[in-house]
Scaffold this motif. Structure first.
Motif, PDB file in Angstrom:
ATOM      1  N   LEU A 288       0.814  -1.213   0.000  1.00  0.00           N
ATOM      2  CA  LEU A 288       0.000   0.000   0.000  1.00  0.00           C
ATOM      3  C   LEU A 288       0.850   1.266   0.000  1.00  0.00           C
ATOM      4  CD1 LEU A 288      -2.778  -1.061   2.540  1.00  0.00           C
ATOM      5  CD2 LEU A 288      -2.826  -1.152   0.030  1.00  0.00           C
ATOM      6  N   THR A 289       2.026   1.226   0.619  1.00  0.00           N
ATOM      7  CA  THR A 289       2.935   2.373   0.627  1.00  0.00           C
ATOM      8  C   THR A 289       4.338   1.854   0.849  1.00  0.00           C
ATOM      9  OG1 THR A 289       3.409   4.548   1.601  1.00  0.00           O
ATOM     10  CG2 THR A 289       2.735   2.802   3.112  1.00  0.00           C
TER      11      THR A 289
ATOM     12  N   TYR B 224      -6.331  11.169   5.549  1.00  0.00           N
ATOM     13  CA  TYR B 224      -7.252  10.634   4.544  1.00  0.00           C
ATOM     14  C   TYR B 224      -7.584  11.687   3.488  1.00  0.00           C
ATOM     15  CZ  TYR B 224     -11.443   8.816   2.346  1.00  0.00           C
ATOM     16  OH  TYR B 224     -12.362   8.403   1.402  1.00  0.00           O
TER      17      TYR B 224
ATOM     18  N   LYS C 153      -4.204  12.372   1.347  1.00  0.00           N
ATOM     19  CA  LYS C 153      -3.638  11.225   0.623  1.00  0.00           C
ATOM     20  C   LYS C 153      -4.652  10.547  -0.282  1.00  0.00           C
ATOM     21  CE  LYS C 153      -0.609   7.954  -0.286  1.00  0.00           C
ATOM     22  NZ  LYS C 153       0.567   8.200  -1.123  1.00  0.00           N
ATOM     23  N   PHE C 154      -5.901  10.454   0.162  1.00  0.00           N
ATOM     24  CA  PHE C 154      -6.868   9.631  -0.565  1.00  0.00           C
ATOM     25  C   PHE C 154      -8.063  10.402  -1.135  1.00  0.00           C
ATOM     26  CE2 PHE C 154      -4.886   6.944   2.716  1.00  0.00           C
ATOM     27  CZ  PHE C 154      -4.262   6.011   1.894  1.00  0.00           C
ATOM     28  N   ALA C 155      -8.345  11.592  -0.599  1.00  0.00           N
ATOM     29  CA  ALA C 155      -9.534  12.329  -1.052  1.00  0.00           C
ATOM     30  C   ALA C 155      -9.200  13.515  -1.947  1.00  0.00           C
ATOM     31  CB  ALA C 155     -10.348  12.802   0.163  1.00  0.00           C
TER      32      ALA C 155
ATOM     33  N   HIS D  64       0.973  14.280   3.547  1.00  0.00           N
ATOM     34  CA  HIS D  64       0.570  13.084   4.302  1.00  0.00           C
ATOM     35  C   HIS D  64       1.676  12.553   5.207  1.00  0.00           C
ATOM     36  CE1 HIS D  64       2.768   9.980   1.883  1.00  0.00           C
ATOM     37  NE2 HIS D  64       2.774  10.962   0.995  1.00  0.00           N
TER      38      HIS D  64
END
Length: 620
Positions: free
Chosen positions: A506-507, A558, A561-563, A573
Motif C-alpha cells: 500500500l505504501t 485521509y 492522501k486519498f480524497a 501526508h
C-alpha cells in the motif's frame, strides 16, 4: 510438586540467569567472533564456486536460526520476565537492544535510499529520529521507569484513572505500532525475495516466521537478547561495505570525513548527465511506480517553503520518536531510573554509528553508478550492456528496478534509470562490484534490522492488548498463565495481519514509518508529557487529547492522501502530526482546566515520579 521443590528449582534458574547477566560480554563476544567466522566461511565458499543463490539461502537461514534459538532459550512463563525482562537488563546492552529496536527496515534499508533518491530534504528523517532521543531522555523515559509500569497504556490508565483512558491509549498504540510493523515486514519481504529468489508476497511470510520465533515464547526477555545479537549483525553489515567502497574509490579509510569530496564529485557528474531533465512520459509509464532520479544529492533549497517542510518533518519525527510505545517500553527493562537514563545515552551512541554512515553510503553508491571512469558506472553507457549486468537483471526480475530506453538512442540516461529507493542499501555491494558475500552480509543486516523492530512492535501490541485490555479491563482475575497464552495468540494473529497488509504494497517503507510516527505523536505525546510534568492534567483532558488528536490527524491524512485535498501550508501526508498534535494539546489543556482537578493522591504520585531516587511508584 511441593512448594519447597518449586522454590529450589526457581532459585537454581535465577542463579543461572544471574551468571548469564554477569557474563554478557563474554557471551556476545563469542557470538560476534562466530558470526564473523561464518562470513569468512561464506567468502571461502564463494571463491570455491558455490552459487550466489546458495550463499543467500545460507545467510538468511543461519541468522534466522540463531535468532530463533535465542528466542527459544529465553522462553518464560513469568509475567515480569515476559513483559519487562525482569527489569535486569544492563544499560549498555539495553542501549544495543534499543538501537536494534529503533534501527528498523526504514533506517537500514530505506533511509540511505531516501537520501539517494531525494537528496537533502530526506536528511530530515535522520535529524528527527536522532533528535527524538533527546526528548526521550529528558522528558519521558526515566519517569516512566520510576513509575514502574509494564506498558505505555499502563501508565496512561494509572496516571489518569479509569478504563476509558487506558482503552484510548491502547487504540493509539495499536494504530501506530501496526502501521509501523507492516513497514518492517515489508523490509523482511524485500530481503527474502531477493536473497531466496522468491516472490515478495511469499517473502513477507518467511520474514514473519522468523519474527515470531524470536518473540513468541519469551516475550520481552527473548526480544531483548535477540535484539542485542541483531544489532551486532546489522552494524557490521552496514559499516563494512561503506568502508570498503570509500577505500576502493580512493577516498581513504574514513568515509565519514571523505564523503564531502565525494559529494562534490557526484554534483559534477549529475551536471554531466543532465540531472533534472524531464522524464519521458512513455518511459515513466513503462516503469510503473518506480522512480527516476530527479533531484541532486545536496539539493538544499533556500525557499521558505522548503525550510518549513524540512522543519515540520523533523518535528514530526522527533515527537513521534518520543511517543512510540515500543521504544519507551525498552526503558521499563532497566534495573533503575539511573540505568534508564544511561540506557538512553548508550542508545544514541549505537544509533549514531549507523546514522552518521547513511549519507556516506548514499554518496558512494551514487558515485559508483555515475562515474564513467569506473567499471561500475553504467549511466551514459550502452543500454544493452547495462541490461546485461547480473545485478540489474536480478533486481529487475524482483520488480524493484527497470531500465527504459525512452528516446531510443541506445544509451542509458539518468532519467531512464528507474528504481525503488528501498533497495539502494541492499543492492550497493553489487553496484560497487564487491564480492557477493558482502551482499549476503548486507541482506543479513537488513533482515536483522527489520526483524528486531518488528519483534518489539508486535510485542508492544500484544502486550497492550493482553495486559491493558484483557487483564486490566476484561478479566482482572486472569492468572499469569492465561494472560501469557492470550498474549501469544494475539502475537500470532497480529503478525499474520501485518504480513497480509504488507503484501498489498500500500505504501513504501519510509511512508508507512512516517505515518506511524504521526499517529503516535498525534495521540500520545502530550498525554505522556503532560501526565509527567503537569499535575493539573486530568482524565477528561487526556481522553479528549488522545481522541481529538488521533481523529483530526487521521482525518487530515485521509483527506490529503486519498480524497484529493490540497495540503495546508505544505503539510502533506508525511506530516499530518502537525495537525493532530496542536489539536491534542489544545483539547487536553482546555478540557483539563474546565473539569475537576485530579485528587491529591494522584498529584502526589506525579510529584514522586519526578524524584530520580527511591522506590518505583507502583508495580503492575
Amino acid at each position: 510438586m511441593t512448594n519447597s521443590a518449586f522454590q529450589k528449582i526457581r532459585s537454581a534458574v535465577m542463579r543461572l540467569e544471574g551468571g548469564f547477566i554477569k557474563n554478557l560480554g563474554r557471551v556476545y563476544g563469542v557470538y560476534t567472533l562466530g558470526f564473523l567466522g561464518f562470513v569468512i566461511i561464506m567468502a571461502i565458499l564463494e571463491q570455491a564456486g558455490v552459487s550466489a543463490e546458495k550463499i543467500g539461502w545460507m545467510f538468511v537461514g543461519f541468522t534466522i536460526a540463531i535468532y530463533a534459538l535465542i528466542g527459544i532459550l529465553s522462553r518464560t512463563m513469568e509475567s515480569g520476565q515476559y513483559y519487562v525482562a525482569g527489569r535486569e537488563v544492563p544499560a549498555v546492552y539495553n542501549g544495543m537492544a534499543t538501537a536494534a529496536d529503533w534501527m528498523s527496515g526504514a533506517s537500514f534499508i530505506a533511509m540511505a535510499g531516501g537520501i539517494y533518491m531525494n537528496g537533502y530534504p530526506y536528511m530530515a528523517f535522520l535529524v528527527g529520529w536522532t533528535g527524538g532521543y533527546v526528548l526521550v531522555a529528558s522528558l519521558i523515559a526515566p519517569y516512566l521507569r520510576k513509575f514502574g509500569c509494564y506498558t505505555v497504556p499502563d501508565f496512561i490508565g494509572t496516571r489518569y484513572g479509569g478504563n476509558l483512558a487506558r482503552f484510548c491509549a491502547v487504540i493509539v498504540l495499536v494504530m501506530a505500532s501496526f502501521t509501523y510493523v507492516t513497514a518492517q515486514i515489508n523490509g523482511t519481504g524485500t530481503v527474502a525475495a531477493r536473497m531466496l529468489d522468491i516472490p515478495f508476497e511469499w517473502g513477507v511470510w518467511v520474514g514473519l516466521s522468523g519474527i515470531l520465533a524470536c518473540s513468541m515464547l519469551g516475550g520481552m526477555r527473548a526480544v531483548t537478547w535477540t535484539q542485542v545479537a541483531q544489532y551486532i549483525v546489522l552494524i557490521v553489515a552496514y559499516l563494512i561495505p561503506v568502508f570498503w567502497m570509500s577505500n576502493k574509490l580512493g577516498y581513504g579509510m574514513i568515509p565519514h570525513l571523505s564523503q564531502f569530496d565525494a559529494v562534490l564529485a557526484v554534483q559534477e557528474l549529475e551536471q554531466l548527465h543532465n540531472l533534472g531533465a524531464a522524464v519521458d512520459p512513455a518511459a515513466q509509464a513503462a516503469a510503473g511506480k518506480l522512480k527516476a532520479l530527479s533531484v541532486g544529492i545536496n539539493d538544499a533549497s533556500d525557499t521558505l517553503m522548503a525550510k518549513w517542510k524540512f522543519f515540520t518533518l523533523v518535528l514530526c519525527m522527533m515527537l513521534g520518536t518520543a511517543s512510540l510505545p515500543h521504544v519507551l517500553m525498552r526503558y521499563f527493562t532497566t534495573a533503575s531510573v539511573k540505568a534508564a537514563r544511561q540506557s538512553v545515552g548508550w542508545s544514541l551512541v549505537f544509533i549514531c554509528l549507523l546514522y552518521l554512515t547513511a549519507p556516506a553510503l548514499a554518496t558512494f553508491t551514487k558515485l559508483s553508478l555515475l562515474d564513467p571512469n569506473l567499471a561500475t558506472g553504467i549511466i551514459g553507457k550502452s543500454f544493452a550492456d547495462a541490461q546485461s549486468l547480473e545485478w540489474v537483471q536480478k533486481w529487475t526480475s524482483a520488480g524493484f528496478l527497470k531500465l527504459v530506453d525512452g528516446n531510443g538512442d541506445g544509451l542509458l540516461q539518468l532519467q531512464e534509470f528507474f528504481m525503488n529507493g528501498q533497495i539502494v542499501v541492499l543492492a550497493t555491494p553489487e553496484i560497487a562490484g564487491l564480492p557477493y558475500v558482502i551482499s549476503g552480509l548486507v541482506a543479513a543486516g537488513g533482515l536483522a534490522a527489520a526483524m528486531s523492530t518488528a519483534d518489539g512492535l508486535l510485542l508492544a501490541i500484544a502486550n497492550a492488548l493482553s495486559h491493558d485490555l484483557y487483564y486490566k479491563i476484561i478479566d482482572p482475575k486472569a492468572d499469569t498463565g492465561k494472560r501469557l497464552v492470550v498474549a501469544r495468540v494475539l502475537l500470532l494473529a497480529i503478525g499474520a495481519a501485518g504480513a497480509y497488509v504488507a503484501a498489498q504494497k500500500l505504501t513504501g517503507i519510509l511512508g508507512a514509518v512516517a505515518w506511524a510516527f504521526c499517529f503516535a505523536n498525534s495521540g500520545l505525546f502530550f498525554p505522556l508529557v503532560l501526565g509527567i510534568w503537569w499535575k493539573r492534567a486530568n482524565r477528561a483532558g487526556a481522553i479528549a487529547g488522545m481522541i481529538g488528536g488521533l481523529a483530526s490527524g487521521t482525518a487530515y491524512l485521509y483527506a490529503v492522501k486519498f480524497a484529493g485535498m490540497d495540503p495546508w501550508l505544505g503539510i502533506d501526508h508525511l506530516r499530518f502530526g502537525m495537525i493532530g498534535m496542536p489539536v491534542s494539546l489544545i483539547l487536553m489543556v482546555v478540557v483539563s482546566k474546565a473539569t475537576e482537578a485530579p485528587d491529591e493522591e494522584t498529584m502526589k504520585m506525579v510529584d514522586s515520579i519526578r524524584i530520580p531516587k527511591g522506590e518505583v511508584v507502583q508495580n503492575s
